[in-house]
Motif scaffolding. Structure first.
Motif, PDB file in Angstrom:
ATOM      1  N   LYS A 467       1.015  -1.146  -0.224  1.00  0.00           N
ATOM      2  CA  LYS A 467      -0.085  -0.250   0.041  1.00  0.00           C
ATOM      3  C   LYS A 467       0.856   1.412   0.144  1.00  0.00           C
ATOM      4  CE  LYS A 467      -4.384  -1.440   1.718  1.00  0.00           C
ATOM      5  NZ  LYS A 467      -5.601  -2.023   2.866  1.00  0.00           N
ATOM      6  N   LYS A 468       2.070   1.365   0.773  1.00  0.00           N
ATOM      7  CA  LYS A 468       3.038   2.763   0.425  1.00  0.00           C
ATOM      8  C   LYS A 468       4.619   2.356  -0.854  1.00  0.00           C
ATOM      9  CE  LYS A 468       1.356   4.678   4.123  1.00  0.00           C
ATOM     10  NZ  LYS A 468       0.999   4.640   5.302  1.00  0.00           N
ATOM     11  N   PRO A 469       4.866   3.094  -0.746  1.00  0.00           N
ATOM     12  CA  PRO A 469       5.902   2.864  -1.751  1.00  0.00           C
ATOM     13  C   PRO A 469       6.849   2.380  -0.718  1.00  0.00           C
ATOM     14  CG  PRO A 469       5.826   5.385  -1.349  1.00  0.00           C
ATOM     15  CD  PRO A 469       4.531   4.349  -0.774  1.00  0.00           C
ATOM     16  N   TRP A 470       8.553   1.388  -1.203  1.00  0.00           N
ATOM     17  CA  TRP A 470       9.248   1.034  -0.416  1.00  0.00           C
ATOM     18  C   TRP A 470      10.410   0.880  -1.379  1.00  0.00           C
ATOM     19  CZ3 TRP A 470       6.091  -1.267  -3.190  1.00  0.00           C
ATOM     20  CH2 TRP A 470       6.404  -2.970  -3.983  1.00  0.00           C
ATOM     21  N   PRO A 471      11.541   1.346  -1.250  1.00  0.00           N
ATOM     22  CA  PRO A 471      12.547   1.769  -1.415  1.00  0.00           C
ATOM     23  C   PRO A 471      13.392   1.054  -2.307  1.00  0.00           C
ATOM     24  CG  PRO A 471      13.386   1.987   1.233  1.00  0.00           C
ATOM     25  CD  PRO A 471      12.550   1.297   0.553  1.00  0.00           C
ATOM     26  N   SER A 472      13.465  -0.222  -2.130  1.00  0.00           N
ATOM     27  CA  SER A 472      13.378  -1.307  -3.170  1.00  0.00           C
ATOM     28  C   SER A 472      12.932  -1.723  -4.433  1.00  0.00           C
ATOM     29  CB  SER A 472      14.665  -2.289  -3.050  1.00  0.00           C
ATOM     30  OG  SER A 472      13.291  -2.989  -2.710  1.00  0.00           O
ATOM     31  N   MET A 473      11.680  -0.038  -4.448  1.00  0.00           N
ATOM     32  CA  MET A 473      10.812  -0.999  -5.134  1.00  0.00           C
ATOM     33  C   MET A 473      11.170  -1.125  -6.791  1.00  0.00           C
ATOM     34  SD  MET A 473       8.223   2.222  -4.721  1.00  0.00           S
ATOM     35  CE  MET A 473       6.801   1.834  -6.636  1.00  0.00           C
ATOM     36  N   LEU A 474      10.763  -2.051  -7.812  1.00  0.00           N
ATOM     37  CA  LEU A 474      11.002  -1.268  -9.005  1.00  0.00           C
ATOM     38  C   LEU A 474      10.494  -0.487  -9.239  1.00  0.00           C
ATOM     39  CD1 LEU A 474       8.835  -3.455 -11.517  1.00  0.00           C
ATOM     40  CD2 LEU A 474       7.379  -3.113  -9.363  1.00  0.00           C
ATOM     41  N   ARG A 475      11.668   0.666  -9.926  1.00  0.00           N
ATOM     42  CA  ARG A 475      11.322   1.300 -10.377  1.00  0.00           C
ATOM     43  C   ARG A 475      10.097   1.843 -12.159  1.00  0.00           C
ATOM     44  NH1 ARG A 475      12.733   1.893  -6.085  1.00  0.00           N
ATOM     45  NH2 ARG A 475      14.505   4.050  -5.411  1.00  0.00           N
ATOM     46  N   THR A 476      10.419   0.508 -12.909  1.00  0.00           N
ATOM     47  CA  THR A 476       9.420   0.858 -13.916  1.00  0.00           C
ATOM     48  C   THR A 476       9.889  -0.853 -14.719  1.00  0.00           C
ATOM     49  OG1 THR A 476       8.842   1.660 -16.330  1.00  0.00           O
ATOM     50  CG2 THR A 476      10.879   2.512 -15.827  1.00  0.00           C
ATOM     51  N   VAL A 477       8.983  -1.217 -15.916  1.00  0.00           N
ATOM     52  CA  VAL A 477       9.529  -1.757 -16.757  1.00  0.00           C
ATOM     53  C   VAL A 477       9.930  -1.783 -17.611  1.00  0.00           C
ATOM     54  CG1 VAL A 477       8.994  -3.855 -18.266  1.00  0.00           C
ATOM     55  CG2 VAL A 477       7.417  -3.192 -16.346  1.00  0.00           C
ATOM     56  N   TYR A 478      11.800  -2.141 -18.065  1.00  0.00           N
ATOM     57  CA  TYR A 478      12.404  -1.620 -18.796  1.00  0.00           C
ATOM     58  C   TYR A 478      11.985  -1.177 -20.485  1.00  0.00           C
ATOM     59  CZ  TYR A 478      17.340  -0.425 -20.527  1.00  0.00           C
ATOM     60  OH  TYR A 478      18.078   0.071 -21.539  1.00  0.00           O
ATOM     61  N   LYS A 479      11.929   0.211 -20.664  1.00  0.00           N
ATOM     62  CA  LYS A 479      11.194   0.568 -21.801  1.00  0.00           C
ATOM     63  C   LYS A 479      10.350   0.586 -22.214  1.00  0.00           C
ATOM     64  CE  LYS A 479      13.591  -1.268 -25.262  1.00  0.00           C
ATOM     65  NZ  LYS A 479      15.240  -1.484 -25.440  1.00  0.00           N
ATOM     66  N   ASP A 480       9.435   0.593 -20.751  1.00  0.00           N
ATOM     67  CA  ASP A 480       7.993   0.283 -21.246  1.00  0.00           C
ATOM     68  C   ASP A 480       7.055   0.634 -19.963  1.00  0.00           C
ATOM     69  OD1 ASP A 480       5.167  -0.972 -21.923  1.00  0.00           O
ATOM     70  OD2 ASP A 480       6.102  -3.131 -22.556  1.00  0.00           O
ATOM     71  N   PRO A 481       7.460   1.655 -20.024  1.00  0.00           N
ATOM     72  CA  PRO A 481       6.824   2.527 -18.315  1.00  0.00           C
ATOM     73  C   PRO A 481       5.138   2.110 -18.410  1.00  0.00           C
ATOM     74  CG  PRO A 481       6.820   3.734 -19.736  1.00  0.00           C
ATOM     75  CD  PRO A 481       7.182   2.950 -20.381  1.00  0.00           C
ATOM     76  N   GLN A 482       4.511   1.261 -19.515  1.00  0.00           N
ATOM     77  CA  GLN A 482       2.944   2.097 -19.436  1.00  0.00           C
ATOM     78  C   GLN A 482       2.770   0.661 -18.735  1.00  0.00           C
ATOM     79  OE1 GLN A 482       0.350   4.842 -19.995  1.00  0.00           O
ATOM     80  NE2 GLN A 482      -0.537   2.293 -18.658  1.00  0.00           N
ATOM     81  N   ARG A 483       3.569  -0.677 -19.214  1.00  0.00           N
ATOM     82  CA  ARG A 483       4.117  -2.500 -19.008  1.00  0.00           C
ATOM     83  C   ARG A 483       3.588  -2.214 -17.474  1.00  0.00           C
ATOM     84  NH1 ARG A 483       6.792  -7.463 -21.023  1.00  0.00           N
ATOM     85  NH2 ARG A 483       4.900  -8.837 -19.675  1.00  0.00           N
ATOM     86  N   TYR A 484       4.089  -1.429 -16.745  1.00  0.00           N
ATOM     87  CA  TYR A 484       4.768  -1.187 -15.030  1.00  0.00           C
ATOM     88  C   TYR A 484       3.432  -0.543 -14.506  1.00  0.00           C
ATOM     89  CZ  TYR A 484       6.072   1.098 -10.891  1.00  0.00           C
ATOM     90  OH  TYR A 484       5.491   1.522  -9.603  1.00  0.00           O
ATOM     91  N   VAL A 485       2.787   0.542 -15.339  1.00  0.00           N
ATOM     92  CA  VAL A 485       1.528   1.231 -14.835  1.00  0.00           C
ATOM     93  C   VAL A 485       0.129   0.206 -14.822  1.00  0.00           C
ATOM     94  CG1 VAL A 485      -0.133   2.468 -15.642  1.00  0.00           C
ATOM     95  CG2 VAL A 485       1.746   3.126 -15.156  1.00  0.00           C
ATOM     96  N   ASP A 486       0.504  -0.969 -15.428  1.00  0.00           N
ATOM     97  CA  ASP A 486      -0.774  -1.801 -16.198  1.00  0.00           C
ATOM     98  C   ASP A 486      -0.938  -2.763 -15.445  1.00  0.00           C
ATOM     99  OD1 ASP A 486      -1.361  -0.269 -18.154  1.00  0.00           O
ATOM    100  OD2 ASP A 486      -0.879  -1.328 -19.521  1.00  0.00           O
TER     101      ASP A 486
END
Ligand code: WTA
Length: 648
Positions: A467-486
């Motif tokens: 429920k809250k961000p944590w320091p070692s969370m993935l930042r994104t999917v490489y070259k595909d931020p939309q996939r990260y969000v989805d």
């Protein structure tokens, strides 16, 4: 989806309290840590971050523009300096950083001073090959010290590494090199496995036949096997290292600069490049490693995970080395030359902390307790488990036959995406229950929620979220931020969805039940059903394929495939074998289906969706669930008949 609702697990009532003498000396002794971290998690993580070496401290702890996080904004550091250089000032420089034993029994010990020299030299080698800050370097290597050296050398010069597990096939390697657009690949001629040299360089050659980005390949000589060396492209590690300068100034990196990309399977065919950055990742892995494993200066710590997986990254390299630990690394199989090889190694090196996977424990259980019984395991003081839910029987066996009823067990739940452990007991504080990873780590906000995102009541099951961000969370999917969000942030508003189901008991303990998406966990390795399906339908004999994970005594889950054939093709044991090999060639041996069941039609709904749930029931030999939505019930009759033959 969850049928365990309101059913108490037998082992829920079985509680193991920390031993008083262990608790008295534990790194974390004050239970108020949970409260402080809960009230001010940014403050808690900032305190943990301060234990690292920073060139410049951050201006702001957290910048949260959901779902994109930046931690320690404006901070400057270098991960390699934290893992190596900062241990050189005092006596630790002569401490063993890495103790390695190869499968044939060869040994290497590298002190922190040695590691510093080798890493600096190899960082200079990489620079001489044209690698600059920001270039992704692919590492396809076995469990040998050079793999750690290569990772740290990349970190030193600010080149994100992308490790590909040595068990992946040439094609899987090719896809990962292509996606990362790597210009340099580091590999070895081969590695030792049960007395045989298993080739790696050969796979790199095959992968590079279809990759234009790669300019140089560095090859470590491990087995001495004969390999093809392409002139102008392929270079021997030992030759490059001979004259490499010993001093290499580290790059000063931003906290949010990428430290590495690691590919993992998801619900669609294409693996995702999980992106981890420097400051937050290093903070979390260092803190959790120290606290969960109760690391002391004189410990000998052994994590059996392969370096190509996230566990290898976080708890074989970055966490332990940042803490100045002595890390033991073993190259080979647990049953070579005998089934007591692991216990022999623990006895020989007096290993104190041992971290392995439930699939390995179940295998040891099957082999029998006489193997560990014949060895002196008295050095052990803590045991860990990771990768999949540990069944209570395996937990109890581990406790009795390896821990000899003295060692606390830390069952650690986490993911490639979370970067560090999220649910685990702090061993001096939290009573354990066999089969539960217990409670969230301090500063981590994990919850179990229902379909609507509301927390479930005690005794109920739901979806595991953060429920809250944590320091070692993935930042994104490489070259595909939309996939990260989805993939991670769309299922529940404002929450990270893990893809796991879990149950919360009356004491608030979390019992992870396994994946609720199309990911199969085979021996702790993630495999996407879609990846295996697309490999199968690429074969000229196959028309359609549906792949599921069915429960398996040793592997946790096994890949089970259902297929239909193209017109005019006949099913045969040879074809089944051929298809299994085809999947292994496309992805790697770990994805090879346990069985392939050929049918004239897959069970589908009237709207044409494959009913995987029924396939799972069939493969696991259960009474079938609801079949009323089936387009053609006769399909099931046939599959049920085949199930009988499957059992035979
Ligand atoms: C599973 C491995 C239960 C889970 C670190 C998760 C676990 C997936 C545990 C991540 C555990 C890992 N208990 N399940 N202690 N540890 N898992 O990315 O399904 O290879 O989502 O990371 O493994 O696998 P990954």
């Amino acid at each position: 989806m969850f049928n365990q609702k309101n059913v108490a697990f037998a082992s829920e009532e079985q509680v193991y309290y920390p031993d008083i003498s262990f608790s008295a000396r534990a790194n974390v002794r004050d239970a108020r840590i949970y409260d402080w971290a809960g009230m001010d998690y940014e403050g808690f993580w900032a305190e943990e971050a301060k234990k690292l070496h920073w060139y410049k401290t951050w201006d702001k702890v957290l910048e949260w523009q959901s779902p994109f996080a930046q931690w320690f904004v404006g901070g400057k550091l270098n991960a390699c300096v934290n893992c190596v250089d900062r241990h050189l000032d005092g006596w630790r420089r002569n401490k063993a950083a890495i103790i390695f034993e190869g499968e044939p029994g060869d040994q290497v010990v590298l002190t922190y001073q040695d590691l510093h020299r080798e890493v600096s030299k190899f960082a200079n080698v990489l620079k001489s090959l044209g690698v600059v800050k920001g270039d992704v370097v692919t590492i396809y290597m076995p469990m040998i010290p050079e793999a750690v050296i290569a990772m740290l050398a990349c970190a030193r010069i600010g080149a994100p590494h992308s490790l590909v597990f040595g068990g992946f096939s040439a094609e899987a390697l090719r896809d990962r090199i292509k996606d990362a657009e790597a210009r340099v690949v580091i590999t070895s001629d081969a590695c030792w496995r049960r007395g045989k040299a298993i080739p790696l360089k050969q796979n790199v050659d095959a992968a590079l036949a279809q990759c234009s980005s790669v300019e140089k390949v560095v090859v470590v000589q491990r087995t001495g096997s004969e390999v093809y060396m392409e002139p102008g492209r392929d270079l021997w590690y030992h030759e490059l290292m001979k004259n490499a300068p010993i001093v290499c100034e580290p790059e000063i990196m931003d906290a949010e600069d990428i430290l590495f990309v690691l590919y993992t399977s998801g619900t669609t065919g294409k693996p995702k490049g999980i992106v981890h950055t420097t400051g937050g990742y290093l903070t979390s892995v260092t803190s959790t490693h120290r606290n969960i494993f109760d690391l002391k200066e004189d410990d000998v710590y052994w994590c059996t995970a392969d370096i190509g997986w996230i566990t290898g990254h976080s708890y074989l390299v970055y966490g332990p080395l940042a803490n100045g630990a002595t890390v033991f690394i073993y190259e080979g199989a647990p049953d070579y030359p005998e089934r007591d090889r692991f216990w022999e190694l623990i006895e020989k090196y007096r290993v104190t902390l041992f971290y392995t996977a439930p699939t390995a424990i179940r295998l040891f259980m099957k082999w029998g307790e006489s193997y560990p019984a014949g060895r002196d395991l008295s050095s052990l003081r803590l045991l860990g488990s990771v990768g999949e839910p540990i069944n209570p029987e395996a937990w109890l066996w581990y406790h009795k036959h390896i821990g000899r009823e003295r060692c606390p067990i830390v069952d650690t739940w986490w993911q490639t995406e979370t970067g560090s452990v999220m649910i685990a007991p702090l061993p001096g504080l939290v009573p354990t229950k066999p089969g539960s990873a217990t409670i969230p780590m301090p500063g981590v906000f994990v919850d179990v929620v229902d379909e609507l995102g509301e927390p479930v009541k005690a005794g109920e099951s739901g979806y595991l979220v953060v429920k809250k961000p944590w320091p070692s969370m993935l930042r994104t999917v490489y070259k595909d931020p939309q996939r990260y969000v989805d993939t991670y942030w769309s299922r529940f508003e404002g929450m990270y969805f893990t893809g796991d189901g879990a149950r919360r008991d009356k004491d608030g303990y979390i019992w992870v039940l396994g994946r609720v998406d199309d990911v199969i966990n085979v021996s702790g390795h993630r495999i996407g059903t879609a990846e295996v399906e697309s490999a199968l339908v690429e074969h000229p004999a196959v028309a359609e394929a549906a792949v599921i994970g069915r429960s398996h005594e040793l592997k946790g889950q096994a890949v089970s495939a259902f297929i239909t054939l193209r017109e005019g093709i006949a099913w045969s044991p040879e074809l089944e074998k051929d298809l299994k090999n085809h999947v292994a060639k496309k992805i790697g041996g770990l994805a090879r289906p346990e069985e392939i069941i050929c049918t004239w039609e897959l069970p589908k709904t009237r709207s044409g969706k494959i009913m995987r749930r029924l396939l799972k029931d069939i493969a696991e030999g259960r009474v079938l669930g609801d079949t009323t939505t089936l387009a053609d019930p006769a399909v099931i009759d046939q599959l049920m008949k085949q199930r009988v033959s499957l059992k035979e």
